[in-house]
Design a protein around this motif. Structure first.
Motif, PDB file in Angstrom:
ATOM      1  N   LYS A   1      -3.842 -15.669  35.216  1.00 55.84           N
ATOM      2  CA  LYS A   1      -2.695 -14.970  35.809  1.00 55.84           C
ATOM      3  C   LYS A   1      -2.499 -13.579  35.234  1.00 55.84           C
ATOM      4  O   LYS A   1      -1.885 -12.721  35.848  1.00 55.84           O
ATOM      5  N   ASN A   2      -3.003 -13.385  34.041  1.00 58.29           N
ATOM      6  CA  ASN A   2      -2.660 -12.181  33.303  1.00 58.29           C
ATOM      7  C   ASN A   2      -3.844 -11.805  32.410  1.00 58.29           C
ATOM      8  O   ASN A   2      -4.072 -12.448  31.398  1.00 58.29           O
ATOM      9  N   ILE A   3      -4.584 -10.789  32.815  1.00 57.46           N
ATOM     10  CA  ILE A   3      -5.788 -10.487  32.026  1.00 57.46           C
ATOM     11  C   ILE A   3      -5.885  -8.996  31.673  1.00 57.46           C
ATOM     12  O   ILE A   3      -5.276  -8.152  32.316  1.00 57.46           O
ATOM     13  N   LEU A   4      -6.650  -8.733  30.638  1.00 57.87           N
ATOM     14  CA  LEU A   4      -6.998  -7.357  30.314  1.00 57.87           C
ATOM     15  C   LEU A   4      -8.486  -7.197  30.577  1.00 57.87           C
ATOM     16  O   LEU A   4      -9.288  -8.035  30.155  1.00 57.87           O
TER      17      LEU A   4
ATOM     18  N   VAL B   1      -4.449  -6.459  34.576  1.00 58.72           N
ATOM     19  CA  VAL B   1      -4.315  -7.001  35.917  1.00 58.72           C
ATOM     20  C   VAL B   1      -3.514  -8.302  35.843  1.00 58.72           C
ATOM     21  O   VAL B   1      -3.797  -9.170  35.016  1.00 58.72           O
ATOM     22  N   GLY B   2      -2.521  -8.401  36.703  1.00 56.63           N
ATOM     23  CA  GLY B   2      -1.684  -9.607  36.688  1.00 56.63           C
ATOM     24  C   GLY B   2      -1.536 -10.184  38.094  1.00 56.63           C
ATOM     25  O   GLY B   2      -1.725  -9.489  39.081  1.00 56.63           O
ATOM     26  N   ARG B   3      -1.253 -11.471  38.148  1.00 57.36           N
ATOM     27  CA  ARG B   3      -1.055 -12.114  39.435  1.00 57.36           C
ATOM     28  C   ARG B   3       0.424 -12.447  39.569  1.00 57.36           C
ATOM     29  O   ARG B   3       1.041 -12.963  38.653  1.00 57.36           O
TER      30      ARG B   3
ATOM     31  N   ASP C   1      -1.247  -9.923  45.854  1.00 59.73           N
ATOM     32  CA  ASP C   1      -0.966 -10.829  44.729  1.00 59.73           C
ATOM     33  C   ASP C   1      -1.530 -10.342  43.408  1.00 59.73           C
ATOM     34  O   ASP C   1      -0.921 -10.488  42.359  1.00 59.73           O
ATOM     35  N   ILE C   2      -2.763  -9.804  43.476  1.00 56.94           N
ATOM     36  CA  ILE C   2      -3.427  -9.406  42.242  1.00 56.94           C
ATOM     37  C   ILE C   2      -3.122  -7.931  41.998  1.00 56.94           C
ATOM     38  O   ILE C   2      -3.601  -7.069  42.730  1.00 56.94           O
ATOM     39  N   GLN C   3      -2.311  -7.672  40.984  1.00 55.67           N
ATOM     40  CA  GLN C   3      -1.795  -6.311  40.816  1.00 55.67           C
ATOM     41  C   GLN C   3      -2.273  -5.634  39.531  1.00 55.67           C
ATOM     42  O   GLN C   3      -2.403  -6.273  38.494  1.00 55.67           O
TER      43      GLN C   3
ATOM     44  N   ILE D   1      -5.116  -5.327  44.192  1.00 56.62           N
ATOM     45  CA  ILE D   1      -6.520  -5.459  44.572  1.00 56.62           C
ATOM     46  C   ILE D   1      -6.558  -6.356  45.813  1.00 56.62           C
ATOM     47  O   ILE D   1      -6.307  -7.554  45.736  1.00 56.62           O
ATOM     48  N   LEU D   2      -6.827  -5.726  46.952  1.00 55.80           N
ATOM     49  CA  LEU D   2      -6.748  -6.461  48.219  1.00 55.80           C
ATOM     50  C   LEU D   2      -8.062  -7.161  48.541  1.00 55.80           C
ATOM     51  O   LEU D   2      -8.093  -8.168  49.234  1.00 55.80           O
ATOM     52  N   GLY D   3      -9.135  -6.584  48.080  1.00 54.79           N
ATOM     53  CA  GLY D   3     -10.436  -7.187  48.344  1.00 54.79           C
ATOM     54  C   GLY D   3     -11.392  -6.839  47.231  1.00 54.79           C
ATOM     55  O   GLY D   3     -11.261  -5.787  46.611  1.00 54.79           O
ATOM     56  N   HIS D   4     -12.307  -7.732  46.942  1.00 53.02           N
ATOM     57  CA  HIS D   4     -13.284  -7.446  45.897  1.00 53.02           C
ATOM     58  C   HIS D   4     -14.584  -8.160  46.228  1.00 53.02           C
ATOM     59  O   HIS D   4     -14.566  -9.225  46.851  1.00 53.02           O
TER      60      HIS D   4
END
Lengths: 148, 333
Positions: free
Chosen positions: B299-302, B330-332, B178-180, B17-20
Motif C-alpha cells: 500500500k505504501n512504498i518507496l 508511491v501510495g495506494r 488509486d496508485i498515487q 499511475i494510471l497504467g504501467h
C-alpha cells in the motif's frame, strides 16, 4: 549523512566486495591452457606424420588453433568456455584470435569500413602496439650486444 | 505542490499511475519475476537488424502497452519523459520517434525510471500535462558493447560486476487514480571516490544512503512507516554498503529489497552481484512492484532508483564514479 572520506569508504568497500576466486581461476587456467597446448602438440605430431617438417608443422598448428578459436567465437561458444578457462584461453594464440574475431562480429552493424575495419583492433590493438614495440626494442638490444 | 524540508517535494494533488507496463528479454523471463512482465522477447534482436534497434523496440512496446493499459490513446499523452544508457539516448529517441508525443529526453543512468517518474508527476501535478508518460530501457548487448568489450570476447567477470537487464518499463500518469505519487526526493550527486567500473553498487550506495536520509529527515518518517523500500540496482555489494552507511546514521532497514537482486536468481543465472541498467529498476517497478500495489499487497512504498554517472571516457581518464539516487513515494489509497 555523517561525513566520510574516500579513504574510509574505500576500506568499507574492500571489506564488502568479494574477491575473485584466484586459486580456482589459476587451476582452471592451468588445466584449460594445458589442454590447448596438448591439443597443439597432438596437431603438430599429426602434421609431422603427414610429412611436414617441424617448422611447417608448427605453423600449421598456429593456423589450426586460430581457425578453431575463430570458429568457436563465431558460433558464440568461445566466451562461454573462456568464462571458466580465463587465462587458459586468453594467453595462447586462441585468445588473440578471439580478440580479433569478436570485434569484427560486433561492429559489422556499423558498416564494413567505419565499423568492422575501424574497430577490428579495439581489443588486440594495444597488445600489437606494445608487443611489436617490445620486440623491436629487444631486437635492437640483441643487435648491440652482438656487436661486442 | 509544496516543498517539504530541503530536498523533498510533496504532491498535494497526488498524480496517479494510471497504467504501467514492463517488457523484458529471455534471461529476465527465466528469472523469479517472469510472470510480472507484460511481454517477453526470446530473441535478443527482437527481429531487428541491430541490438540498438532492438532496445528502441523495447521502449516502443512498453510505452504503447502502458498507454493502452491506462485506457488511453497516444494522442491523449501531453508529454513523454524518456531516457536510456546509450550515447545521446538513442533508444528513447528512436523508440519513441513514431509516437508523435511531445518528448523530453532524460539522462540519469540507471536512475532514469525515478527521474522520468518525478518529471511526469510534476507536470501532471502542476497542470502542465493532463497525462504524462515516463519510460526507460536497457539492453544487455547494447550496454555491453558501449561500456565494456565485444560480446563474444572471452573474459572473466569480477564477482562485484552486475548484469545489465534487457528490459523496459513505462508508467502513464494522470489525475485521479488509486496508485498515487505522494512525495519525491531529487538526489544530490555523491562521489566517495570509487573508480572501479566493475563495482557500480559500491559507487552508488552513498548516493542511495544520502537520498534516503534526506527523505526521512524532510518527511519526519522512518523506514517502518513503509511497506517496502525498493532500491534500483545496488546489487549484493551496494546493498551491503547501503545497510552499513545507514546503520552509521542510526537507521536499520528491515523492509528493503533491491530490484537488481530480485530480478534474477543470482546464483543460478550467473549474474554475479545482481542485475543493473535502467531497465532493471524500470521493469521491476512497472511490472512486479506496481502489480503488487494493484492487487493491494503493498500500500505504501518507496522506490529509489540509483545511477552511476560516469562515461567510458571519464573512467579511462581515471575519474571516480559519481552516484545519484532519486526517490519516489508511491501510495495506494
Amino acid at each position: 549523512m555523517k561525513k566520510k572520506t574516500p579513504q574510509q569508504y574505500d576500506a568499507m568497500v574492500q571489506k564488502a566486495s568479494p574477491h575473485s576466486p584466484v586459486l580456482k581461476n589459476c587451476l582452471f587456467a592451468f588445466l584449460s591452457g594445458g589442454a590447448i597446448c596438448t591439443l597443439g602438440q597432438a596437431l603438430a605430431n599429426t602434421f609431422m606424420l603427414l610429412g611436414l617438417d617441424l617448422k611447417d608443422a608448427r605453423t600449421c598448428v598456429s593456423i589450426s588453433l586460430i581457425f578453431i578459436s575463430a570458429a568457436l567465437t563465431a558460433c558464440g561458444v568461445y566466451d562461454n568456455i573462456a568464462k571458466y578457462a580465463g587465462a587458459g584461453t586468453l594467453v595462447p594464440i586462441t585468445g588473440f584470435a578471439n580478440s580479433m574475431v569478436s570485434p569484427a562480429l560486433e561492429f559489422k552493424s556499423e558498416g564494413f569500413v567505419t565499423g568492422l575495419g575501424a574497430k577490428l583492433f579495439t581489443v588486440a590493438g594495444p597488445v600489437l602496439v606494445f608487443g611489436i614495440s617490445a620486440s623491436v626494442l629487444y631486437g635492437i638490444v640483441l643487435y648491440i650486444i652482438g656487436l661486442f | 505542490m509544496k516543498r517539504l524540508g530541503r530536498y523533498t517535494l510533496l504532491f498535494e494533488r497526488r498524480p496517479a499511475i494510471l497504467g504501467h507496463a514492463a517488457v523484458c528479454g529471455k534471461k529476465e523471463a527465466a528469472g523469479p519475476l517472469a510472470r510480472d512482465f507484460d511481454q517477453t522477447f526470446l530473441d535478443s534482436y527482437l527481429n531487428q537488424e541491430s541490438w540498438e534497434k532492438a532496445e528502441s523496440m523495447l521502449q516502443t512496446e512498453a510505452a504503447n502497452l502502458a498507454i493502452r493499459k491506462a485506457g488511453l490513446q497516444k494522442q491523449d499523452i501531453n508529454m513523454v519523459f524518456a531516457g536510456d544508457l546509450l550515447n545521446q539516448c538513442i533508444s528513447s529517441t528512436f523508440g519513441l520517434r513514431g509516437m508523435d508525443i511531445p518528448f523530453l529526453g532524460q539522462y540519469g543512468a540507471c536512475s532514469t525510471m525515478a527521474q522520468t517518474l518525478i518529471m511526469a508527476s510534476i507536470m501532471v501535478e502542476c497542470g502542465a500535462a493532463n497525462y504524462a508518460c515516463a519510460v526507460t530501457s536497457s539492453h544487455f548487448c547494447t550496454a555491453e558493447r558501449q561500456f565494456r568489450t565485444p560480446l563474444e570476447y572471452g573474459s572473466q567477470r569480477a564477482p562485484t560486476a552486475q548484469w545489465t537487464a534487457t528490459a523496459s518499463g513505462s508508467a502513464v500518469l494522470g489525475m485521479s487514480g488509486d496508485i498515487q505519487v505522494r512525495h519525491a526526493t531529487v538526489g544530490r550527486i555523491t562521489d566517495l571516490g570509487v573508480t572501479d567500473m566493475t563495482n557500480m553498487g559500491a559507487a552508488m550506495a552513498p548516493a542511495a544512503a544520502q537520498t534516503l536520509l534526506d527523505f526521512f529527515n524532510d518527511t519526519a518518517t522512518k523506514p517502518e512507516d513503509y511497506d517496502r523500500i525498493y532500491t534500483g540496482d545496488l546489487g549484493a555489494v551496494g546493498t551491503k554498503l547501503l545497510y552499513e552507511l545507514l546503520r552509521e546514521n542510526g537507521i536499520v532497514l528491515r523492509n528493503h529489497e533491491d530490484c537488481g537482486l530480485i530480478l534474477f536468481n543470482r546464483e543460478a543465472q550467473d549474474v554475479h552481484a545482481g542485475g543493473s541498467g535502467c531497465g532493471c529498476s524500470a521493469g521491476v517497478l512497472c511490472g512486479h512492484i506496481l502489480n503488487r500495489m494493484d492487487r493491494g499487497e503493498l500500500k505504501n512504498i518507496l522506490f529509489m532508483a540509483t545511477g552511476a554517472l560516469m562515461s567510458t571516457t571519464s573512467s579511462q581518464q581515471g575519474e571516480s564514479i559519481p552516484g545519484i539516487a532519486h526517490l519516489v513515494h508511491v501510495g495506494r489509497g
